[in-house]
Every structure is written in C-alpha cells, then in structure tokens.
Design an enzyme around this catalytic site. Structure first.
Site, PDB file in Angstrom:
ATOM      1  N   ASP A   1      62.657 115.041 104.521  1.00 12.61           N
ATOM      2  CA  ASP A   1      62.053 115.516 103.270  1.00 12.61           C
ATOM      3  C   ASP A   1      60.798 114.748 102.900  1.00 12.61           C
ATOM      4  OD1 ASP A   1      65.425 115.781 102.085  1.00 12.61           O
ATOM      5  OD2 ASP A   1      64.197 117.270 103.116  1.00 12.61           O
TER       6      ASP A   1
HETATM    7  N1  LIG Z   1      63.846 116.169 110.725  1.00  5.13           N
HETATM    8  C1  LIG Z   1      64.088 116.869 109.597  1.00  5.13           C
HETATM    9  N2  LIG Z   1      65.060 117.775 109.580  1.00  5.13           N
HETATM   10  C2  LIG Z   1      65.282 118.499 108.450  1.00  5.13           C
HETATM   11  C3  LIG Z   1      64.525 118.253 107.285  1.00  5.13           C
HETATM   12  C4  LIG Z   1      63.463 117.296 107.353  1.00  5.13           C
HETATM   13  O1  LIG Z   1      62.731 117.055 106.375  1.00  5.13           O
HETATM   14  N3  LIG Z   1      63.284 116.623 108.523  1.00  5.13           N
HETATM   15  N4  LIG Z   1      64.828 118.936 106.118  1.00  5.13           N
HETATM   16  C5  LIG Z   1      66.167 119.475 106.116  1.00  5.13           C
HETATM   17  C6  LIG Z   1      66.614 120.214 104.919  1.00  5.13           C
HETATM   18  N5  LIG Z   1      67.292 119.342 103.999  1.00  5.13           N
HETATM   19  C7  LIG Z   1      66.781 119.219 102.775  1.00  5.13           C
HETATM   20  O2  LIG Z   1      65.848 119.933 102.428  1.00  5.13           O
HETATM   21  C8  LIG Z   1      68.445 118.594 104.409  1.00  5.13           C
HETATM   22  C9  LIG Z   1      69.366 119.188 105.200  1.00  5.13           C
HETATM   23  C10 LIG Z   1      70.477 118.455 105.629  1.00  5.13           C
HETATM   24  C11 LIG Z   1      70.654 117.159 105.272  1.00  5.13           C
HETATM   25  C12 LIG Z   1      71.828 116.390 105.771  1.00  5.13           C
HETATM   26  O3  LIG Z   1      72.037 115.283 105.404  1.00  5.13           O
HETATM   27  N6  LIG Z   1      72.601 117.018 106.699  1.00  5.13           N
HETATM   28  C13 LIG Z   1      73.721 116.357 107.331  1.00  5.13           C
HETATM   29  C14 LIG Z   1      74.783 117.372 107.634  1.00  5.13           C
HETATM   30  C15 LIG Z   1      75.138 118.180 106.465  1.00  5.13           C
HETATM   31  C16 LIG Z   1      76.104 119.290 106.820  1.00  5.13           C
HETATM   32  O4  LIG Z   1      76.580 119.349 107.948  1.00  5.13           O
HETATM   33  O5  LIG Z   1      76.332 120.084 105.915  1.00  5.13           O
HETATM   34  C17 LIG Z   1      73.300 115.876 108.708  1.00  5.13           C
HETATM   35  O6  LIG Z   1      72.463 116.564 109.328  1.00  5.13           O
HETATM   36  O7  LIG Z   1      73.878 114.870 109.124  1.00  5.13           O
HETATM   37  C18 LIG Z   1      69.703 116.573 104.481  1.00  5.13           C
HETATM   38  C19 LIG Z   1      68.597 117.300 104.034  1.00  5.13           C
HETATM   39  C20 LIG Z   1      66.435 120.297 107.336  1.00  5.13           C
HETATM   40  N7  LIG Z   1      66.263 119.444 108.460  1.00  5.13           N
END
Ligand SMILES: Nc1nc2c(c(=O)[nH]1)N[C@@H](CN(C=O)c1ccc(C(=O)N[C@@H](CCC(=O)O)C(=O)O)cc1)CN2
Length: 282
Positions: A226
């Site tokens: 983000d």
């Molecule tokens: N490299 C990036 N990937 C993503 C970004 C980014 O900015 N850089 N934005 C996200 C979207 N997002 C917020 O807008 C977001 C999505 C997911 C997570 C998160 O912590 N996910 C966990 C798993 C959650 C689940 O399984 O429900 C994880 O991946 O461990 C935080 C922010 C999209 N991708």
C-alpha cells in the site's frame, strides 16, 4: 491512420517541445493534444502528446523517435497507438463491488479495453464472471502454494499478452516477481485514505481511531504494501453515529469510483510515474 500517444520524461532543458513538435511536423503529424509539466525540485520535464496524420508504422515511428529525440534528450518514453485495444486482467477475492462496477462500465463501453479473464484465489465470484461471459480462473493461494499459484498466474498473463493488471479487492500480497514483470502496470484499490491505515482491515482501524473522514486510494503496486505511486483518491465524511458496517458501506462507493477513475486514466495514457509519485494529465 493511427492516433499515436507519446508520454515523455527527461531532464528539463531548452528546446524539448520545439524539437519534438518539429519532428512530428516533418512527418506530417497533426498534434491534437499537448500538455507538459516541469518538476521544479527535480528539474524533470514531463509531456503527453497525441498526434494524428503520420503515415509510418508504429515500429518505424518508434525507431525514428528514439534516434532523433529519445537518445539525445535522455528520454524515458512510451508511445501507444489506437491500433489495438489494451488487455486488462482482473484479480479478485470475495468482495464483488469493484468487479461488478468494472464489468458494468466495460459492458457499457466506458472502458476501451479487452478483459480476457478474471483470476481469483476463491471460487465465490465465478457466477459474476459468468454473467458477463468472461473466463474465471480459480487459483487458490496459501502460504505453501504461493510460488506455484503465481507461476500459474504469470503463465496466463503471458499467454494473453496482458498489458494491465487490476487488483479489484484482491486480498493477497503479490510477489516481487509479478511486480517486476509488470512495472507500473498493476493497479490496486486500497480501502483507506493512504497513507493512513495500510493493510487488510483499514475500516476497523479507522473506526477504532475515531476518524471523521474515510477514503479510498488507487495506486500502482510496489513491493511495499500500500505504498506505491498514488493515481487517484477520494473521501467522504463520517461521524460518531456511523458503525464499522456504515464505514464499509460508504467506503464501497468510494472504492468503485476511485478505481474506475484510475483505470481510465491509465488506459488513456494519462499517468506517468516518477520518484514513487505520479503526474496525471487531464
Ligand atoms: N505487493 C503488493 N501486493 C498487494 C498490495 C500492495 O500494495 N503491494 N495491495 C494489496 C491490497 N491490500 C490492500 O489494499 C491488501 C491485501 C491483503 C493484505 C494481507 O495482509 N493479506 C494477507 C492474507 C489475507 C487473506 O488471506 O485474507 C496476506 O497476503 O498474507 C494486505 C493488504 C494487494 N496486494
């Protein structure tokens, strides 16, 4: 005859506009749009230009532009033509509001783009894709399967020559490999007014903080969660009478409008990235 759109970034110096417009004039180009900006601190020059009437192929024009202007002026540049529609892949998880909004705008002809497929880490939104006749690829993602899942995603993206990836509330962190393959070509919608409340649960954090304004932010995706270059933002007021559920309801409308604006600005070649920030031409 094609319409060519140029995006140009280079160190600022005298003569860039004069030499660029002369180059196009010599090739019978008719400039139908030109806007420019100089970053006063970085002394960097940004220009967007649309041109009709040039009877050269895209490859020939790119070659001549590179030799006559890009190399001498040390330009970072991109030239698009309206010969082919760009291809956009949508990534979703379980939330459907941004997906419905994008597919509805596309069906209404608002977005000049092809959508070859939708990728999701859950099966839930397959019926939505079916409604719009778009192939749906359910690629589950767990901590252990993330490399294989992304390899499958990359194979699809490569096979379809995707130009733009949109994370339409895709709730998985994408890897540096995907980001490096699609630099400034992955757009995310984050459900807060960044830089406040990054992460997966911004509405709950905002509610707990007692904010009076909530927002949504669309940005290019970088490895830093983000924290990528912001393309578009919008806000709305909230008050003590609003619950987290109200925040989420109000936020959905903002997310849809902010993401659709960012997608359109990118597809119209109106975004440039520099120093983790954007220049957005009108
Ligand atoms: N490299 C990036 N990937 C993503 C970004 C980014 O900015 N850089 N934005 C996200 C979207 N997002 C917020 O807008 C977001 C999505 C997911 C997570 C998160 O912590 N996910 C966990 C798993 C959650 C689940 O399984 O429900 C994880 O991946 O461990 C935080 C922010 C999209 N991708």
């Amino acid at each position: 005859m094609s319409r060519f759109t140029f995006l140009i970034l280079c160190p600022d110096q005298v003569g860039i506009i004069a030499k660029t417009t002369a180059f196009l004039h010599q090739r019978k180009g008719n400039i139908v749009y030109l806007d420019q900006y100089v970053d006063p601190e970085a002394q960097m020059f940004f220009m967007r230009l649309e041109c009709d009437g040039i009877g050269l192929s895209s490859d020939q024009l790119r070659s001549e532009f590179n030799e006559a202007l890009a190399i001498p002026f040390q330009m970072q540049w991109r030239m698009d033509s309206d010969e082919n529609l760009p291809k956009m892949a949508l990534f979703v998880s379980k939330y459907d509001h941004c997906l419905y909004d994008i597919l509805g705008r596309h069906a209404a002809g608002e977005l000049q783009v092809e959508i070859p497929f939708i990728i999701s880490n859950h099966p839930d939104l397959a019926p939505v894709a079916e409604q719009f006749g778009i192939p749906y690829h359910h690629i589950p993602v767990t901590k252990d399967t993330k490399p294989e899942a992304e390899a499958a995603q990359l194979a699809l993206l490569e096979a379809h020559k995707i130009d733009l990836i949109v994370l339409a509330r895709y709730m998985q962190i994408v890897s540096p490999k995907l980001i490096d393959r699609y630099p400034n070509r992955i757009i995310n919608i984050h459900h807060s007014f960044l830089p406040a409340f990054p992460g997966a649960k911004p509405y709950h954090s905002a509610y707990a903080r007692g904010v009076k304004i909530i927002g949504a932010t669309s940005h290019y995706v970088t490895e830093d969660l983000d924290a990528g270059p912001i393309i578009e933002q919008d806000t709305t007021q909230v008050s003590h009478i609003h619950s987290v559920t109200d925040f989420i309801r109000k936020g959905r409308d903002l997310e849809k409008i902010v993401l659709s604006r960012a997608i359109r600005q990118h597809l119209e070649g109106k975004t440039m990235v520099y120093d983790n920030k954007t220049v957005i031409f009108h």
